[in-house]
Enzyme design. Structure first.
Site, PDB file in Angstrom:
ATOM      1  N   SER A 142       3.603  30.061  64.748  1.00 56.87           N
ATOM      2  CA  SER A 142       3.044  28.750  64.393  1.00 56.87           C
ATOM      3  C   SER A 142       2.544  28.087  65.671  1.00 56.87           C
ATOM      4  O   SER A 142       2.974  28.454  66.768  1.00 56.87           O
ATOM      5  CB  SER A 142       4.154  27.884  63.784  1.00 56.87           C
ATOM      6  OG  SER A 142       3.745  26.545  63.626  1.00 56.87           O
ATOM      7  N   TYR A 155      12.598  24.029  63.549  1.00 58.52           N
ATOM      8  CA  TYR A 155      11.452  24.867  63.168  1.00 58.52           C
ATOM      9  C   TYR A 155      10.738  25.379  64.415  1.00 58.52           C
ATOM     10  O   TYR A 155      10.427  26.559  64.539  1.00 58.52           O
ATOM     11  CB  TYR A 155      10.494  24.038  62.294  1.00 58.52           C
ATOM     12  CG  TYR A 155       9.272  24.792  61.817  1.00 58.52           C
ATOM     13  CD1 TYR A 155       9.360  25.705  60.772  1.00 58.52           C
ATOM     14  CD2 TYR A 155       8.020  24.577  62.408  1.00 58.52           C
ATOM     15  CE1 TYR A 155       8.231  26.395  60.330  1.00 58.52           C
ATOM     16  CE2 TYR A 155       6.896  25.256  61.975  1.00 58.52           C
ATOM     17  CZ  TYR A 155       7.003  26.166  60.930  1.00 58.52           C
ATOM     18  OH  TYR A 155       5.891  26.848  60.500  1.00 58.52           O
TER      19      TYR A 155
HETATM   20  P1  NAD Z   1       4.592  28.667  51.473  1.00 62.33           P
HETATM   21  O1  NAD Z   1       5.808  27.825  51.259  1.00 62.33           O
HETATM   22  O2  NAD Z   1       3.359  28.380  50.707  1.00 62.33           O
HETATM   23  O3  NAD Z   1       4.944  30.222  51.300  1.00 62.33           O
HETATM   24  C1  NAD Z   1       6.113  30.774  51.843  1.00 62.33           C
HETATM   25  C2  NAD Z   1       6.628  31.857  50.918  1.00 62.33           C
HETATM   26  O4  NAD Z   1       7.781  32.450  51.539  1.00 62.33           O
HETATM   27  C3  NAD Z   1       7.075  31.313  49.549  1.00 62.33           C
HETATM   28  O5  NAD Z   1       6.545  32.116  48.502  1.00 62.33           O
HETATM   29  C4  NAD Z   1       8.601  31.402  49.617  1.00 62.33           C
HETATM   30  O6  NAD Z   1       9.197  31.662  48.345  1.00 62.33           O
HETATM   31  C5  NAD Z   1       8.803  32.570  50.584  1.00 62.33           C
HETATM   32  N1  NAD Z   1      10.100  32.508  51.244  1.00 62.33           N
HETATM   33  C6  NAD Z   1      10.671  31.455  51.884  1.00 62.33           C
HETATM   34  N2  NAD Z   1      11.872  31.776  52.330  1.00 62.33           N
HETATM   35  C7  NAD Z   1      12.098  33.067  51.969  1.00 62.33           C
HETATM   36  C8  NAD Z   1      13.187  33.965  52.140  1.00 62.33           C
HETATM   37  N3  NAD Z   1      14.326  33.595  52.757  1.00 62.33           N
HETATM   38  N4  NAD Z   1      13.058  35.227  51.670  1.00 62.33           N
HETATM   39  C9  NAD Z   1      11.933  35.610  51.025  1.00 62.33           C
HETATM   40  N5  NAD Z   1      10.880  34.803  50.831  1.00 62.33           N
HETATM   41  C10 NAD Z   1      10.972  33.543  51.298  1.00 62.33           C
HETATM   42  O7  NAD Z   1       4.313  28.555  53.058  1.00 62.33           O
HETATM   43  P2  NAD Z   1       3.098  29.043  53.992  1.00 62.33           P
HETATM   44  O8  NAD Z   1       2.485  27.818  54.550  1.00 62.33           O
HETATM   45  O9  NAD Z   1       2.261  30.066  53.327  1.00 62.33           O
HETATM   46  O10 NAD Z   1       3.967  29.714  55.147  1.00 62.33           O
HETATM   47  C11 NAD Z   1       3.887  31.094  55.500  1.00 62.33           C
HETATM   48  C12 NAD Z   1       4.258  31.217  56.969  1.00 62.33           C
HETATM   49  O11 NAD Z   1       3.313  30.471  57.741  1.00 62.33           O
HETATM   50  C13 NAD Z   1       5.628  30.646  57.324  1.00 62.33           C
HETATM   51  O12 NAD Z   1       6.256  31.493  58.264  1.00 62.33           O
HETATM   52  C14 NAD Z   1       5.293  29.315  57.965  1.00 62.33           C
HETATM   53  O13 NAD Z   1       6.298  28.882  58.859  1.00 62.33           O
HETATM   54  C15 NAD Z   1       3.995  29.644  58.658  1.00 62.33           C
HETATM   55  N6  NAD Z   1       3.167  28.494  58.997  1.00 62.33           N
HETATM   56  C16 NAD Z   1       2.692  27.649  58.051  1.00 62.33           C
HETATM   57  C17 NAD Z   1       1.908  26.579  58.439  1.00 62.33           C
HETATM   58  C18 NAD Z   1       1.351  25.575  57.437  1.00 62.33           C
HETATM   59  O14 NAD Z   1       0.803  24.533  57.851  1.00 62.33           O
HETATM   60  N7  NAD Z   1       1.427  25.843  56.142  1.00 62.33           N
HETATM   61  C19 NAD Z   1       1.619  26.356  59.793  1.00 62.33           C
HETATM   62  C20 NAD Z   1       2.102  27.269  60.743  1.00 62.33           C
HETATM   63  C21 NAD Z   1       2.878  28.326  60.331  1.00 62.33           C
END
Ligand code: NAD
Length: 244
Positions: A142, A155
């Site tokens: 991230s 985080y």
């Molecule tokens: P999201 O919440 O839309 O999707 C995350 C998915 O991971 C969900 O389907 C959830 O059920 C699954 N999940 C969560 N914990 C889990 C576990 N313990 N075991 C199995 N599955 C699990 O989120 P996103 O935004 O698509 O995030 C994906 C990645 O991107 C994450 O690592 C997040 O930290 C990172 N990220 C997101 C952003 C943002 O702004 N959305 C920014 C930087 C990084």
């Protein structure tokens, strides 16, 4: 991109960036093994994959649980014989609070999913890739993994940890023909951020907007392709210039 028929595991495949990457890699012709702890969400991604004529399976797993991780890795190995691509992506963000107000339980949970989860996935997938002497991995870190993110200390610590794992694993496994990189998204509109006010253009950085999940998936798709054959240990920001 010549990636047809490769076997890819995507964690966090039920939503957001994971779902977008699953659909994109499947569109390229890969067999996709979708991992999520939310069965309904994971099954829905599989339906979308099949709707676009893709091939895949869904395996329910909590990425912070070692047994679950070993189970999905061995299932994919049994079913398809190999693991070519691993998108180590599942994560949680928790809520905003000053560090001294962050509960120990929340801190433990963030580290368990984001850092230990990333470690467990690497540990067991690398065992398979080591035998194959090939494979490519992208970890989702991230912008919070490369700069301070006030009120998200747990985080941010977990994502700095993912960056550390990425660089160290890349240094250890590059000589075996395995490439390991990280993507660092900035603000992306997904379920994770649905309750956040991300409307301030200045806070979103130079491009003055958030990213779509597809804009992150595009970079993941490039990193796992042969076009990126000399990229290893790279921490790739995909944040519209936010951290610049
Ligand atoms: P999201 O919440 O839309 O999707 C995350 C998915 O991971 C969900 O389907 C959830 O059920 C699954 N999940 C969560 N914990 C889990 C576990 N313990 N075991 C199995 N599955 C699990 O989120 P996103 O935004 O698509 O995030 C994906 C990645 O991107 C994450 O690592 C997040 O930290 C990172 N990220 C997101 C952003 C943002 O702004 N959305 C920014 C930087 C990084």
């Amino acid at each position: 991109m010549s990636i047809t028929n490769r076997v890819a595991i995507i964690t966090g495949a039920g939503s957001g960036i994971g779902r977008a990457a699953s659909l994109k890699l499947s569109k390229q012709g890969m067999i996709v093994a979708l991992v999520d702890y939310n069965s309904e969400a994971g099954e829905e991604t599989l339906r979308l994959v099949e709707e676009q004529e893709g091939k895949g399976i869904f395996i329910r797993a909590d990425v912070s649980n070692s047994k679950d991780v070993q189970n999905y890795v061995s299932k994919v190995k049994e079913e398809f014989g190999r693991i070519d691509v691993f998108f180590n992506n599942a994560g949680v963000m928790g809520s905003f609070s000053p560090l001294a107000e962050l509960s120990e339980e929340m801190f433990d949970q963030l580290l368990a999913v984001n850092l230990k989860g990333a470690f467990l996935g690497l540990k067991y997938v690398l065992k398979v890739m080591e035998e194959q002497q090939s494979g490519v991995i992208v970890n989702t870190a991230s912008s919070a993994g490369v700069q301070s993110t006030p009120y998200l200390s747990g985080y941010s610590a977990s994502k700095h940890g993912v960056v550390g794992l990425t660089k160290t694993a890349a240094a250890e496994y590059g000589q075996l023909g395995i490439r390991i990189n990280a993507v660092c998204p900035g603000g992306v509109r997904t379920n994770m951020t649905k309750d956040l006010d991300m409307s301030d253009p200045i806070q979103n950085g130079p491009l003055r907007r958030t990213a779509t999940p597809e804009e992150i998936a595009n970079v993941v798709c490039f990193l796992v392709s042969d076009e990126a054959s000399y990229m290893n240990g790279s921490i790739v920001t995909v944040d519209g210039g936010l951290t610049a």
